[in-house]
Design an enzyme around this catalytic site. Structure first.
Site, PDB file in Angstrom:
ATOM      1  N   GLU A   1      49.163  44.563  29.819  1.00 54.33           N
ATOM      2  CA  GLU A   1      48.776  43.226  29.342  1.00 54.33           C
ATOM      3  C   GLU A   1      48.252  43.277  27.906  1.00 54.33           C
ATOM      4  OE1 GLU A   1      45.024  41.430  29.969  1.00 54.33           O
ATOM      5  OE2 GLU A   1      44.426  42.854  31.509  1.00 54.33           O
TER       6      GLU A   1
ATOM      7  N   LYS B   1      44.452  33.303  24.371  1.00 56.87           N
ATOM      8  CA  LYS B   1      44.444  33.906  25.709  1.00 56.87           C
ATOM      9  C   LYS B   1      45.375  33.087  26.602  1.00 56.87           C
ATOM     10  CE  LYS B   1      41.281  34.475  29.601  1.00 56.87           C
ATOM     11  NZ  LYS B   1      39.896  34.252  30.055  1.00 56.87           N
TER      12      LYS B   1
ATOM     13  N   VAL C   1      46.256  38.963  33.105  1.00 54.20           N
ATOM     14  CA  VAL C   1      46.892  39.587  34.276  1.00 54.20           C
ATOM     15  C   VAL C   1      47.905  38.619  34.888  1.00 54.20           C
ATOM     16  CG1 VAL C   1      46.476  40.405  36.639  1.00 54.20           C
ATOM     17  CG2 VAL C   1      44.983  41.172  34.756  1.00 54.20           C
TER      18      VAL C   1
ATOM     19  N   ASP D   1      35.185  28.070  39.488  1.00 57.58           N
ATOM     20  CA  ASP D   1      35.812  29.002  38.549  1.00 57.58           C
ATOM     21  C   ASP D   1      36.389  30.200  39.301  1.00 57.58           C
ATOM     22  OD1 ASP D   1      36.647  30.524  36.457  1.00 57.58           O
ATOM     23  OD2 ASP D   1      34.754  30.480  35.344  1.00 57.58           O
TER      24      ASP D   1
ATOM     25  N   SER E   1      39.698  32.812  38.934  1.00 54.02           N
ATOM     26  CA  SER E   1      40.748  33.204  37.998  1.00 54.02           C
ATOM     27  C   SER E   1      42.135  32.932  38.567  1.00 54.02           C
ATOM     28  CB  SER E   1      40.624  34.698  37.692  1.00 54.02           C
ATOM     29  OG  SER E   1      41.717  35.098  36.888  1.00 54.02           O
ATOM     30  N   ALA E   2      43.020  32.467  37.680  1.00 45.77           N
ATOM     31  CA  ALA E   2      44.429  32.264  38.069  1.00 45.77           C
ATOM     32  C   ALA E   2      45.093  33.588  38.436  1.00 45.77           C
ATOM     33  CB  ALA E   2      45.186  31.585  36.927  1.00 45.77           C
ATOM     34  N   ASP E   3      44.465  34.719  38.081  1.00 43.06           N
ATOM     35  CA  ASP E   3      45.025  36.029  38.468  1.00 43.06           C
ATOM     36  C   ASP E   3      45.194  36.119  39.981  1.00 43.06           C
ATOM     37  OD1 ASP E   3      44.718  36.645  35.795  1.00 43.06           O
ATOM     38  OD2 ASP E   3      43.144  38.158  36.091  1.00 43.06           O
TER      39      ASP E   3
ATOM     40  N   LYS F   1      34.890  43.486  37.917  1.00 45.11           N
ATOM     41  CA  LYS F   1      33.530  43.627  37.381  1.00 45.11           C
ATOM     42  C   LYS F   1      32.542  42.838  38.226  1.00 45.11           C
ATOM     43  CE  LYS F   1      34.177  44.571  32.558  1.00 45.11           C
ATOM     44  NZ  LYS F   1      35.481  44.114  32.064  1.00 45.11           N
TER      45      LYS F   1
HETATM   46  N1  PSU Z   1      38.400  41.622  33.259  1.00 45.47           N
HETATM   47  C1  PSU Z   1      38.159  42.715  32.516  1.00 45.47           C
HETATM   48  N2  PSU Z   1      38.770  42.861  31.311  1.00 45.47           N
HETATM   49  C2  PSU Z   1      39.646  41.917  30.838  1.00 45.47           C
HETATM   50  C3  PSU Z   1      39.907  40.773  31.652  1.00 45.47           C
HETATM   51  C4  PSU Z   1      39.272  40.676  32.847  1.00 45.47           C
HETATM   52  O1  PSU Z   1      37.401  43.570  32.941  1.00 45.47           O
HETATM   53  O2  PSU Z   1      40.179  42.065  29.722  1.00 45.47           O
HETATM   54  C5  PSU Z   1      40.900  39.748  31.180  1.00 45.47           C
HETATM   55  C6  PSU Z   1      42.259  39.977  31.876  1.00 45.47           C
HETATM   56  O3  PSU Z   1      43.286  39.643  30.982  1.00 45.47           O
HETATM   57  C7  PSU Z   1      42.215  38.982  33.019  1.00 45.47           C
HETATM   58  C8  PSU Z   1      41.483  37.836  32.375  1.00 45.47           C
HETATM   59  O4  PSU Z   1      43.489  38.605  33.493  1.00 45.47           O
HETATM   60  O5  PSU Z   1      40.468  38.454  31.581  1.00 45.47           O
HETATM   61  C9  PSU Z   1      40.885  36.889  33.387  1.00 45.47           C
HETATM   62  O6  PSU Z   1      40.370  35.784  32.737  1.00 45.47           O
HETATM   63  P1  PSU Z   1      39.906  34.511  33.578  1.00 45.47           P
HETATM   64  O7  PSU Z   1      38.681  34.971  34.321  1.00 45.47           O
HETATM   65  O8  PSU Z   1      39.592  33.471  32.543  1.00 45.47           O
HETATM   66  O9  PSU Z   1      41.055  34.160  34.468  1.00 45.47           O
HETATM   67 MN    MN Z   2      38.047  30.960  34.867  1.00 45.90          MN
END
Ligand code: PSU
Ligand code: MN
Length: 309
Positions: free
Chosen positions: A25, A86, A106, A138, A140-142, A159
Site C-alpha cells: 500500500e 489518502k 488497505v 468510526d 474503517s472501510a478496511d 494498533k
Molecule cells: N494503521 C497503521 N498504519 C497505517 C494505517 C493504519 O498502523 O498506515 C493506514 C492504512 O493505510 C489503513 C488506514 O488502511 O490507515 C486506515 O485508515 P482509516 O482508519 O481512516 O480507515
Molecule cells: Mn475512520
C-alpha cells in the site's frame, strides 16, 4: 476496468513469467511515516520481497491511472508530496477522474490488487473499529473490504488506538478469518500480544497458502488476515505505548479530529510522543511482514490448482 490499470515494467514482466507478486500500500508511505524514512522503508521492503523470490507491486493512483508497481521517482513523489490524498474505497473514483495523486489505504489497495490479479498484500497495520465507535460510528472501510475482496493481508495486527476486541468481533461477523503466525495471540502492532487470541495459528507459508486456497475454492470469497507479530527485539514496552495511546486519543478528542483524519493524526502523535521510537518498531514490523508475505506468495504460486496470480 483494465483501462485504469498501469503495470510497471517489473510487474508486467512478472505477470508474463507467472512469478509470485506481492502488493504493497501507499498510505503507509504518504500518511503513515515521515520523510525520508517512509521512502527508505518502501525501497527496503520491496528489496526484501525480491530477495525472497517474489516481485513487489507498490500501488498508488497517479495521473488518472491505478499504478501497479512504482518507479523510484514515483515512490519519492508519494513520500514527499503534500498533495497525496489518502484514498479508500469511497475516494477511488474521485482521485482517478480528477487525475489527482492518491495514496491507497488497505481497503483501496485490496481493490486494486484484486483488479490486477494479485492475491497477497503486505502492510503494517489494518484499520478497525475505533474506540467509542458505538457513538462515533468510526469503523474503517478496511474491514468491509476484508469481508468482500479476496486478498490475503499480511499485517502486525491492529494498533491499540482501536478497539481490538470490537475489531475482531466485526471480522467474525463478516466471516473474515484471522490467522496468527508463530503464536496463538493476535498481535497489537507495537506489541506482540493484544490479549486476544487469533482464530487459527498457521506457522508456515504452505499451511497459510492451503488455508487460503481452500477458502476460495469453497466459493467463500473475501479476505484473510495473516497477523504476524513484531520481532521481539523491536517490541515496545506495553505500559509506554498504552500511556501514549491514551494521550493521543485524548488530544484527538479535544482537537475535534474526525473522519479520515483520525488515523493519520493518532499515528503521527504516537510517533512524536515516543520521540521516534515507535517509527523504528513500525519499520521493523513492516519488513518482517514483507518476508512472511513473500514466502506466502511463493507458496501460493507453487500450489497445484491455484489460479494464475
Ligand atoms: N494503521 C497503521 N498504519 C497505517 C494505517 C493504519 O498502523 O498506515 C493506514 C492504512 O493505510 C489503513 C488506514 O488502511 O490507515 C486506515 O485508515 P482509516 O482508519 O481512516 O480507515
Ligand atoms: Mn475512520
Amino acid at each position: 476496468m483494465q483501462q485504469y490499470l498501469q503495470f510497471s515494467p517489473e510487474v508486467a514482466a512478472a505477470r508474463s513469467a507467472r512469478k509470485p507478486i506481492v502488493a504493497l500500500e501507499s498510505t503507509i508511505i504518504s500518511h503513515g511515516m515521515p520523510y525520508p524514512q517512509n521512502v527508505t522503508m518502501a525501497q527496503e521492503v520491496e528489496q526484501i520481497i525480491r530477495d525472497a523470490g517474489a516481485v513487489p507491486a507498490t500501488i498508488a493512483i497517479i495521473d488518472g491511472k491505478i499504478c501497479i508497481g512504482l518507479a523510484p521517482e514515483q515512490l519519492e513523489l508519494l513520500g514527499t508530496s503534500p498533495e497525496a490524498m489518502k484514498v479508500s474505497r469511497r475516494d477511488l473514483p474521485y482521485v482517478l477522474s480528477t487525475r489527482r495523486l492518491g495514496a491507497t489505504t488497505v481497503a483501496a489497495t485490496m481493490i486494486c490488487a484484486q483488479l490486477a490479479g494479485i492475491s497477497v498484500f503486505v502492510t503494517g497495520g489494518i484499520g478497525g473499529v475505533h474506540r467509542g465507535a458505538e457513538t462515533s460510528m468510526d469503523i474503517s472501510a478496511d474491514l468491509q473490504e476484508l469481508a468482500h475482496t479476496s486478498v490475503a493481508v499480511v499485517c502486525a495486527g491492529v494498533k491499540s488506538i482501536l478497539d481490538i476486541g470490537l475489531t475482531l468481533e466485526y471480522l467474525e461477523t463478516h466471516g473474515v478469518p484471522v490467522i496468527s503466525v508463530g503464536q496463538p495471540a493476535f498481535p497489537a502492532f507495537f506489541t506482540r500480544d493484544s490479549g486476544f487470541t487469533a482464530d487459527f495459528q498457521l506457522d508456515t507459508a504452505l499451511e497459510q497458502a492451503s488455508f487460503i486456497q481452500t477458502k476460495w475454492e469453497l466459493g467463500l470469497l473475501g479476505g484473510v488476515v495473516i497477523s504476524n507479530p513484531v520481532p521481539a527485539m523491536f517490541e515496545m514496552p506495553k505500559e509506554e505505548i498504552d500511556r501514549i495511546t491514551e494521550q493521543a486519543l485524548l488530544e484527538a478528542r479535544h482537537g475535534g479530529i474526525t473522519g479520515k483524519a483520525v488515523t493519520p493524526f493518532l499515528l503521527s502523535r504516537i510517533k512524536e510522543l515516543t520521540e521516534g521510537r515507535s517509527l523504528m518498531t513500525n519499520i521493523a514490523l513492516v519488513k518482517h511482514n514483507a518476508l512472511v508475505g513473500a514466502e506466502l506468495a511463493v507458496a501460493m504460486r507453487a500450489l497445484p490448482g491455484m489460479q494464475p496470480i
